[in-house]
Scaffold this active site. Structure first.
Site, mmCIF file in Angstrom:
data_model
loop_
_atom_site.group_PDB
_atom_site.id
_atom_site.type_symbol
_atom_site.label_atom_id
_atom_site.label_comp_id
_atom_site.label_asym_id
_atom_site.label_seq_id
_atom_site.Cartn_x
_atom_site.Cartn_y
_atom_site.Cartn_z
ATOM 1 N N SER A 167 8.077 0.448 -6.266
ATOM 2 C CA SER A 167 7.047 1.236 -6.942
ATOM 3 C C SER A 167 7.147 2.711 -6.544
ATOM 4 O O SER A 167 8.180 3.330 -6.782
ATOM 5 C CB SER A 167 5.669 0.625 -6.640
ATOM 6 O OG SER A 167 4.722 1.015 -7.602
ATOM 7 N N GLU B 128 -7.514 12.089 -0.054
ATOM 8 C CA GLU B 128 -7.618 13.410 -0.682
ATOM 9 C C GLU B 128 -6.267 13.853 -1.252
ATOM 10 O O GLU B 128 -6.173 14.311 -2.390
ATOM 11 C CB GLU B 128 -8.139 14.443 0.323
ATOM 12 C CG GLU B 128 -9.608 14.278 0.685
ATOM 13 C CD GLU B 128 -10.531 14.367 -0.529
ATOM 14 O OE1 GLU B 128 -10.231 15.137 -1.461
ATOM 15 O OE2 GLU B 128 -11.550 13.655 -0.543
ATOM 16 N N HIS C 124 4.343 -7.309 -10.438
ATOM 17 C CA HIS C 124 4.762 -6.026 -9.865
ATOM 18 C C HIS C 124 5.208 -6.167 -8.409
ATOM 19 O O HIS C 124 6.143 -5.506 -7.973
ATOM 20 C CB HIS C 124 3.610 -5.019 -9.980
ATOM 21 C CG HIS C 124 3.958 -3.642 -9.510
ATOM 22 N ND1 HIS C 124 5.061 -2.945 -9.967
ATOM 23 C CD2 HIS C 124 3.345 -2.816 -8.612
ATOM 24 C CE1 HIS C 124 5.118 -1.761 -9.383
ATOM 25 N NE2 HIS C 124 4.086 -1.667 -8.553
#
Length: 287
Positions: free
Chosen positions: A111, A207, A266
């Site tokens: 991924s 963040e 996945h």
């Protein structure tokens, strides 16, 4: 880090804008160095090198190769950084290889880690003997809204101090469930919940991931292809590699072989572990 010259009326050139500093990645090595280049495993978004530990052990034992597992920046035990681009993550791996004295490796990424592996091979083909991209291709991934919802849910989790680890995980799980409906995915995200000085916090840098989510879902522009052998290993039940990606795969990786493992989603290395290990072993060069 973004580098800007002070008091200039126009922005610096692209090379300066994209200049970044590598961070020292947390890593582990399994097995001694062997006749083959070491196999370097790169995990996906919200993961850590622990996610690939079982596969790493099997590959080290059955291939006779040394296997390295890494934590990406802003993940696991690696340092946090406000920058979260594939150029930066590739540079981190380059620095680690240099630090370990590794002149060439075989890199496998799942991924987000697959995109990092592709960026590394395209930027520094001299370092990569072979490339394995697990259930991801070099095109944009259109799941930004889902990941944004996961990040918002993780940010809103509130765990009072003094709870046991099991109670904290249970409470966090219930707080995540409205936004993250799949229990398996919640458990995966909860591997990032850690206790620091009596408080439960997320070890991933939410963040930075949130700020760079578009970068993570897309892929940088490259013009020169990677000339080495490449395996794109997808899950047949996953949408992350499709026939519409084939032209871009062939453009950037002209020696690519595209295979799908039947019945895998996945998380190919969990869904069909034996088939995954066999496919990787068959792709490795002879010792």
């Amino acid at each position: 880090m973004l580098r800007r010259l002070p008091r200039r009326p126009r922005p610096p050139p692209p090379a300066a804008r994209s200049a970044v500093t590598a961070v020292p990645l947390s890593h582990a090595a399994l097995g001694p160095a062997g006749p083959r280049p070491p196999l370097v495993l790169l995990h996906g978004l919200f993961g850590s090198r622990g996610n690939l530990q079982t596969a790493a052990k099997a590959l080290a034992r059955r291939s006779g190769s040394q296997v390295l597992t890494l934590d990406a920046r802003n993940h696991g035990g690696s340092p946090h950084s406000p920058v979260m681009t594939y150029e930066a993550m590739s540079l981190d791996v380059q620095q680690l290889l240099a630090r370990l004295g590794i002149a060439k490796c075989i890199v496998l990424g799942h991924s987000m880690g697959g995109k990092t592996a592709m960026a590394l091979a395209l930027q520094r083909p001299d370092l990569v003997e072979r490339l394995i991209s697990v259930d991801i291709s070099p095109v944009s991934t259109t799941l930004v809204s889902e990941f944004s919802a996961y990040i918002s849910a993780m940010k809103s989790v509130n765990i009072p101090a003094g709870l046991s680890r099991s109670a904290a995980r249970q409470l966090a799980d219930s707080q995540l469930s409205p936004a993250v409906q799949h229990p398996q995915l919640r458990q995966f995200l909860l591997t990032n919940l850690v206790e620091v000085e009596g408080r439960y916090v997320w070890r991933v840098n939410l963040e930075a991931i949130s700020h760079h989510l578009e970068d993570i879902m897309s892929f940088p522009v490259f013009h020169k292809p990677y000339p080495g052998p490449t395996l794109f290993l997808g899950g047949s039940n996953s949408p992350y590699i499709s026939s519409k990606d084939y032209p871009e795969i062939q453009r950037l990786f002209p020696r690519a072989d595209i295979q799908f493992i039947e019945g895998a989603g996945h998380i190919v290395h969990q869904d069909k572990f034996e088939e995954f290990i066999t496919a990787v072993l068959n792709f490795l060069p002879p010792p």
